[in-house]
Motif scaffolding. Structure first.
Motif, PDB file in Angstrom:
ATOM      1  N   ALA B  24      14.279  19.273   2.065  1.00 29.16           N
ATOM      2  CA  ALA B  24      15.632  18.757   1.935  1.00 29.16           C
ATOM      3  C   ALA B  24      16.569  19.414   2.936  1.00 29.16           C
ATOM      4  O   ALA B  24      17.385  18.756   3.571  1.00 29.16           O
ATOM      5  N   VAL B  25      16.432  20.743   3.102  1.00 30.73           N
ATOM      6  CA  VAL B  25      17.273  21.451   4.061  1.00 30.73           C
ATOM      7  C   VAL B  25      17.019  20.928   5.475  1.00 30.73           C
ATOM      8  O   VAL B  25      17.945  20.758   6.267  1.00 30.73           O
ATOM      9  N   ALA B  26      15.759  20.648   5.759  1.00 30.99           N
ATOM     10  CA  ALA B  26      15.411  20.163   7.080  1.00 30.99           C
ATOM     11  C   ALA B  26      16.118  18.844   7.397  1.00 30.99           C
ATOM     12  O   ALA B  26      16.409  18.547   8.546  1.00 30.99           O
ATOM     13  N   GLN B  27      16.416  18.073   6.363  1.00 30.18           N
ATOM     14  CA  GLN B  27      17.101  16.807   6.591  1.00 30.18           C
ATOM     15  C   GLN B  27      18.618  16.964   6.579  1.00 30.18           C
ATOM     16  O   GLN B  27      19.351  15.982   6.604  1.00 30.18           O
ATOM     17  N   GLY B  28      19.122  18.207   6.516  1.00 33.61           N
ATOM     18  CA  GLY B  28      20.548  18.434   6.536  1.00 33.61           C
ATOM     19  C   GLY B  28      21.186  18.434   5.172  1.00 33.61           C
ATOM     20  O   GLY B  28      22.384  18.593   5.052  1.00 33.61           O
ATOM     21  N   VAL B  29      20.410  18.219   4.132  1.00 30.46           N
ATOM     22  CA  VAL B  29      20.924  18.257   2.758  1.00 30.46           C
ATOM     23  C   VAL B  29      20.486  19.577   2.131  1.00 30.46           C
ATOM     24  O   VAL B  29      19.298  19.886   2.094  1.00 30.46           O
ATOM     25  N   ALA B  30      21.456  20.350   1.685  1.00 30.29           N
ATOM     26  CA  ALA B  30      21.136  21.625   1.037  1.00 30.29           C
ATOM     27  C   ALA B  30      21.001  21.399  -0.467  1.00 30.29           C
ATOM     28  O   ALA B  30      21.860  20.768  -1.073  1.00 30.29           O
ATOM     29  N   THR B  31      19.915  21.888  -1.005  1.00 32.12           N
ATOM     30  CA  THR B  31      19.693  21.773  -2.453  1.00 32.12           C
ATOM     31  C   THR B  31      19.933  23.123  -3.101  1.00 32.12           C
ATOM     32  O   THR B  31      19.399  24.135  -2.664  1.00 32.12           O
ATOM     33  N   MET B  32      20.743  23.111  -4.127  1.00 28.65           N
ATOM     34  CA  MET B  32      21.067  24.334  -4.854  1.00 28.65           C
ATOM     35  C   MET B  32      20.508  24.196  -6.270  1.00 28.65           C
ATOM     36  O   MET B  32      21.072  23.531  -7.108  1.00 28.65           O
ATOM     37  N   ARG B  33      19.358  24.831  -6.491  1.00 29.00           N
ATOM     38  CA  ARG B  33      18.772  24.791  -7.836  1.00 29.00           C
ATOM     39  C   ARG B  33      19.426  25.878  -8.679  1.00 29.00           C
ATOM     40  O   ARG B  33      19.419  27.046  -8.287  1.00 29.00           O
ATOM     41  N   LEU B  34      19.997  25.458  -9.786  1.00 27.94           N
ATOM     42  CA  LEU B  34      20.761  26.393 -10.623  1.00 27.94           C
ATOM     43  C   LEU B  34      20.097  26.502 -11.992  1.00 27.94           C
ATOM     44  O   LEU B  34      19.977  25.511 -12.710  1.00 27.94           O
ATOM     45  N   SER B  35      19.661  27.696 -12.304  1.00 28.36           N
ATOM     46  CA  SER B  35      18.984  27.934 -13.575  1.00 28.36           C
ATOM     47  C   SER B  35      19.963  28.496 -14.606  1.00 28.36           C
ATOM     48  O   SER B  35      20.749  29.397 -14.300  1.00 28.36           O
ATOM     49  N   HIS B  36      19.930  27.934 -15.817  1.00 29.35           N
ATOM     50  CA  HIS B  36      20.714  28.555 -16.894  1.00 29.35           C
ATOM     51  C   HIS B  36      20.016  28.371 -18.229  1.00 29.35           C
ATOM     52  O   HIS B  36      19.068  27.603 -18.351  1.00 29.35           O
ATOM     53  N   GLN B  37      20.515  29.089 -19.215  1.00 33.25           N
ATOM     54  CA  GLN B  37      19.842  29.148 -20.496  1.00 33.25           C
ATOM     55  C   GLN B  37      20.476  28.278 -21.566  1.00 33.25           C
ATOM     56  O   GLN B  37      19.940  28.153 -22.661  1.00 33.25           O
ATOM     57  N   TYR B  38      21.641  27.705 -21.247  1.00 34.02           N
ATOM     58  CA  TYR B  38      22.354  26.961 -22.286  1.00 34.02           C
ATOM     59  C   TYR B  38      21.676  25.622 -22.571  1.00 34.02           C
ATOM     60  O   TYR B  38      21.183  24.963 -21.644  1.00 34.02           O
ATOM     61  N   PRO B  39      21.695  25.195 -23.839  1.00 30.38           N
ATOM     62  CA  PRO B  39      21.181  23.844 -24.122  1.00 30.38           C
ATOM     63  C   PRO B  39      22.139  22.807 -23.526  1.00 30.38           C
ATOM     64  O   PRO B  39      23.321  23.111 -23.313  1.00 30.38           O
TER      65      PRO B  39
END
Lengths: 180, 334
Positions: B24-39
């Motif tokens: 995804a970064v290579a195509q110019g789109v940055a992906t931000m995977r965000l982990s959290h614990q809340y339901p």
């Protein structure tokens, strides 16, 4: 070669002994934790954490001695049928595979320790840095590597490592080990 | 490169996701995977979903925030190492979960210290926030924002309500961390630190006699199914800190970082209103679900503060001898 094998065996036995102490300590602490929680109504939260560390310790420190005694779970159907030369080659391959896994664990463990030290990661127990616990991984894996490497070396030189199964051993009594 | 190779060898790490992110970064789109614990039903979970949509809109799709709720990507304790090592880009931490690693972070959660709404509204632009951001940056992650999560706690129980200090005696109660738990211990309770996702099951099985959480979480985590009584108190404040991997963040284009920061600033503002509204609605919901709710009186608050706050402050001073006094001074100045 004998000196090297003896030194590694001594190291493995020491690690196994420490693993045994960890096992007993873990059992005592868990027992105490249950009594404290349900009899005295005073949960000892730190015991849950420490018991987890002790389980890690007993597994990683007992693994080398189990390897030295050829007590890890294995499938010996092929080894029993392929003849002595191929059986020796198969055992060398097995020992080298253990070496490879142990080497990965050593490097991964060292990296985890370096990272935790770099960021100052602390456990939930006050004053205990995370890397103290993580250091068990490379230590145990290093001993495992040495044990497996010596076994591979002895086999490659035509020798017979201690505890090498001959195929004539009696089946263990417990049903789990017999696969029943 | 060596570190990445080693990490790839660890089976727990989501290799496929990493490969996807690089593509995804290579195509110019940055992906931000965000982990959290809340339901997903938790109010902060909804604020984070809004943040993700806002980032996409502000960046014209050049930054995509993928939210992984309910520990789907990593467990609470794995979030910080995961982000710091670059296994994923972002995660959240309730301020007190930094525990002994950054003891100053527990300051807002000291009993009855920082629960007035006015100072909480000033926090995001304050020196106190910058102080805690700096403490975070020394731990190999970059603080991105602070989402106000609660200032209204609830002490739940099944057999009898917890109203007087004497009601704590002998109770096995959900603990927060060693620091905050010293206040509960001073009241006679036996706290057992339990991660939020495990509290409901612990209450149901009897491992815990009493729960402690924010009123909104008592709804989203269905405390009402296993608890009859609840005492609502301005016991502590909790912030949910959002942090990112600094190397990933610095590699973004300036306009992408600006989009993320603007969206986070809006999320910080939104979180205050959402948290207050959700807390008010939670009280109604808990009563409607059959719980008997007691709202602490000023006299009860004073009595609890007198017993619970001093030991926590003393432990805080011991655990954070350098930064502790400073963050307390900054919070009290708000």
């Amino acid at each position: 070669m004998k000196i090297l094998a003896g030194a590694v065996a001594w190291l493995s036995r020491i690690a196994g002994a420490v693993g045994s102490v960890a096992t007993v300590t873990c059992l005592v602490l868990i027992g105490w934790s249950v009594v404290a929680r349900y009899v005295f109504g005073a949960p000892q939260g730190w015991i849950d954490k420490v018991a987890g560390w002790l389980v890690v310790m007993l597994v990683l420190l007992a693994a080398p001695e189990a390897q030295r005694r050829f007590e890890h779970i294995g499938v010996d159907i092929a080894v029993a049928r392929i003849g002595p030369a191929w059986a020796r080659a198969a055992r060398i391959l097995g020992a080298l595979s253990v070496c490879a896994v142990a080497a990965i664990l050593v490097f991964a463990g060292l990296e985890a320790v370096a990272f935790s030290r770099m960021v100052g990661l602390m456990t939930d127990i006050e004053g205990v840095p995370e890397w103290w616990i993580q250091a068990i991984l490379p230590v145990g894996a290093a001993v495992l590597f040495l044990v497996a490497a010596v076994q591979a070396l002895v086999l490659a030189m035509g020798g017979t490592p201690d505890y090498l199964p001959t195929g004539n051993e009696e089946l263990p009594r417990d049903t789990l080990a017999r696969g029943e | 490169m060596r570190r990445r190779s080693l990490l790839a060898a660890v089976p727990a790490l989501p290799l496929a996701l990493t490969v996807g992110a690089r593509a995804a970064v290579a195509q110019g789109v940055a992906t931000m995977r965000l982990s959290h614990q809340y339901p997903p039903s938790h109010h902060i979970s909804r604020v984070l979903e809004g943040f993700a949509a806002d980032v996409t809109a502000r960046s014209n799709g050049s930054v995509v925030v993928q939210i992984f709720p309910a520990e789907q990507l990593a467990r609470v304790s794995e979030n910080f190492p995961g982000v710091a090592r670059g296994a994923f880009e972002a995660a959240v931490a309730t301020n007190f979960t930094w525990g002994n690693t950054i003891p100053e972070m527990s300051a807002p959660t000291i009993p009855y210290l920082f629960t007035a709404l006015g100072p909480i509204e000033k926090f995001s632009g304050s020196e106190a926030r910058r102080f805690l951001d700096a403490a975070t940056s020394r731990r190999a992650v970059r603080s991105l924002g602070w989402l106000f999560t609660t200032r209204s706690s609830i002490f739940t129980s099944q057999r009898r309500p917890i109203v007087e200090l004497a009601d704590f005696r002998g109770l096995k109660i959900r603990g927060i961390n060693t620091l905050i738990d010293s206040g509960l211990t001073a009241a006679g309770a036996a706290p057992a630190a339990t991660p939020a996702p495990e509290v409901t099951a612990a209450l149901q099985s009897g491992v815990l006699d009493a729960g402690l959480t924010d009123v909104s979480a008592a709804v989203s985590r269905r405390f009402y199914e296993v608890q009859r009584f609840g005492t609502v108190a301005p016991f502590f404040a909790v912030f949910t800190q959002v942090y990112v991997n600094p190397r990933w963040y610095e590699a973004l284009r300036p306009e992408q970082r600006a989009a993320i920061e603007a969206a986070m600033a809006r999320a910080e503002t939104d979180a205050i209103g959402v948290t207050e509204a959700t807390a008010a609605a939670a009280l109604v919901e808990l009563r409607a679900r059959g719980m008997t709710i007691h709202e602490q009186t000023p006299a009860e608050t004073a009595a609890w503060r007198e017993v619970m706050q001093p030991p926590v402050l003393a432990n805080f001073a011991r655990q954070a001898p350098e930064g502790g006094p400073r963050i307390l001074e900054l919070l009290r100045a708000l």
